[in-house]
Design an enzyme around this catalytic site. Sequence first.
Site, short mmCIF file in Angstrom:
data_model
loop_
_atom_site.label_atom_id
_atom_site.label_comp_id
_atom_site.label_asym_id
_atom_site.label_seq_id
_atom_site.Cartn_x
_atom_site.Cartn_y
_atom_site.Cartn_z
N TYR A 246 36.94 13.33 32.85
CA TYR A 246 36.97 13.97 31.53
C TYR A 246 37.87 15.19 31.51
CZ TYR A 246 33.05 10.97 30.41
OH TYR A 246 32.28 9.86 30.19
N ASN B 271 35.21 8.35 37.09
CA ASN B 271 34.92 8.91 35.77
C ASN B 271 35.69 10.21 35.64
OD1 ASN B 271 33.08 6.83 35.58
ND2 ASN B 271 31.27 8.13 35.51
N HIS C 215 21.79 5.14 36.85
CA HIS C 215 22.46 6.15 36.03
C HIS C 215 21.41 7.24 35.74
CE1 HIS C 215 26.14 6.69 33.24
NE2 HIS C 215 25.43 7.79 33.12
N GLU D 194 27.93 8.69 39.41
CA GLU D 194 28.13 10.13 39.58
C GLU D 194 27.04 10.78 40.43
OE1 GLU D 194 28.79 12.09 35.85
OE2 GLU D 194 30.51 10.83 35.33
N ARG E 203 30.05 -1.98 30.50
CA ARG E 203 29.37 -1.27 31.58
C ARG E 203 28.08 -0.67 31.03
NH1 ARG E 203 30.04 4.45 33.82
NH2 ARG E 203 28.74 4.25 35.66
N GLU F 114 34.67 5.69 33.23
CA GLU F 114 34.32 6.52 32.07
C GLU F 114 35.47 7.44 31.75
OE1 GLU F 114 30.72 8.86 32.07
OE2 GLU F 114 29.60 7.22 32.99
C1 FCB Z 1 29.17 11.51 32.40
C2 FCB Z 1 27.94 10.62 32.37
C3 FCB Z 1 27.74 9.90 31.07
C4 FCB Z 1 28.05 10.78 29.89
C5 FCB Z 1 29.42 11.41 30.04
C6 FCB Z 1 29.83 12.26 28.87
O1 FCB Z 1 29.01 12.50 33.34
O2 FCB Z 1 28.02 9.67 33.40
O3 FCB Z 1 26.43 9.40 31.04
O4 FCB Z 1 27.06 11.70 29.72
O5 FCB Z 1 29.44 12.18 31.21
#
Ligand code: FCB
Length: 460
Positions: A294, A292, A122, A167, A78, A366
């Site tokens: 985290y 995505n 992006h 995002e 990607r 992500e």
């Molecule tokens: C996301 C982004 C990516 C990277 C990660 C850690 O929000 O899409 O580019 O910065 O966080």
Amino acid sequence: MTHGLPDGSRLGFGVASAAYQVEGAPAADGKGPSIWDTLTRVPGAIDDGSDGSIACASYPDPGPDLDLVAGLGVGHYRFSIAWPRIVPCGDGVVNTHGLGYYDRLVDGLLERGVDPMVTLYHWDLPQALEDAGGWLVRDTAERFADYAMVVHDHFADRVRIWATLNEPWCSAYLGYGSGRHAPGRQVGGDAHRAAHHLLLAHGLAAGRMRAAGADTVGIVLNLTPVWPDSPAAEEAADGVDAIRNRVWLGPLVDGAHDEGTLRVAPVLGDPELVRPGDLELVQGSADWLGVNYYTPARVDLPVAGDDAAVDSGGDSDVAAFPGVEGFRFTPRHPRSAIDWEIEPRGLEELLVATHQRTGLPLMVTENGGAFADRTLQPDGTVDDEDRVDYLRSHLAAIDAARAAGADVRSYVVWTLMDNFEWSHGYTQTFGLVHVDRSDLARAPKRSYRWLADVVRERTT
Ligand code: FCB
């Protein structure tokens, strides 16, 4: 099966990057400036005062990076295309040199047996379009669709998996709400206008691409589970959920915004902004959804004397949630180096909920961890056990979500190599490959070998 996606019987694997974070060469071969070229010149905007002018120097020759991608054995890579390399001034005049770089990238992937997964946006808006109003004006959505068609028509014979936006919450609410991201503006509730124009940009581009034959067009959202810490925080948590999740999913799935979203973002009910037909255009426009993830969002009421922006666990400061009043984020521990809570349970819950809400094939586009990587071995490799733990636990969360019925097709790890981490500059490293800032030498970390082993075990 949706054309281009893994068929879902076995989880596919990939690895991700983004143009501004790795390419460098911000003015090479006719590229125009982007809003990140501009923001990084503003004193104080980037934690270490750095910028993406060198980044990983992946431009003009992506070959060595593609060898690293291929070495993982993953099915897809990607990456994003820099709009200002293709349409430098945003006006429709196409720069064929820019297309040439991505020809090398796409062809290099296909030669190595890796499917390209292209993100069209992006975050690097041509500065000329920001000067004309950026995402606050409707015309930018039309310009995006024109650019998307240039790229689609050029690559349709070689690229199957397309994502329009990465995002859009960040583009709208960090770009125009908190101002932590480019273009670094703080326009309060008008940031909701940017959210609408981003959705419209996706809808216009997806519609035109599909009319031209594309059948695997998706959008990548940084959805998050929102967990109130106390019953009193439920209303604020609902507002946070509206802006992080429902403002996007409502139009995409239902062709409408729900009442709670309109309460925190009343401008989304203004027919001069959201014109008749706009939401119908967005509804059903995604063949697949990229998620995505985290960290989760925990929300509580502010405590007296507490600065709500302190200890927000990363980039989610309250100014990025215009219309939601009187709350703070309350991330728990453990946390990664970027101060984001590590909680794989959030990914499992999110995938199951998003599957139920949308019915769409999902890809985790992500997921990854920032860790300090201090344990450099004598042979130059990094023994990043913490990153391996992070990835392992989140892969287990995906497996659990799949076992619970969520149609998750792929796990794409963020990120191939240490790179320019937006407002954090080079202070945060997410890579599977270490990049020495003095000479840009690449060295696979232990996590790289771990992922290569997992991919081999699970896909052969
Ligand atoms: C996301 C982004 C990516 C990277 C990660 C850690 O929000 O899409 O580019 O910065 O966080």
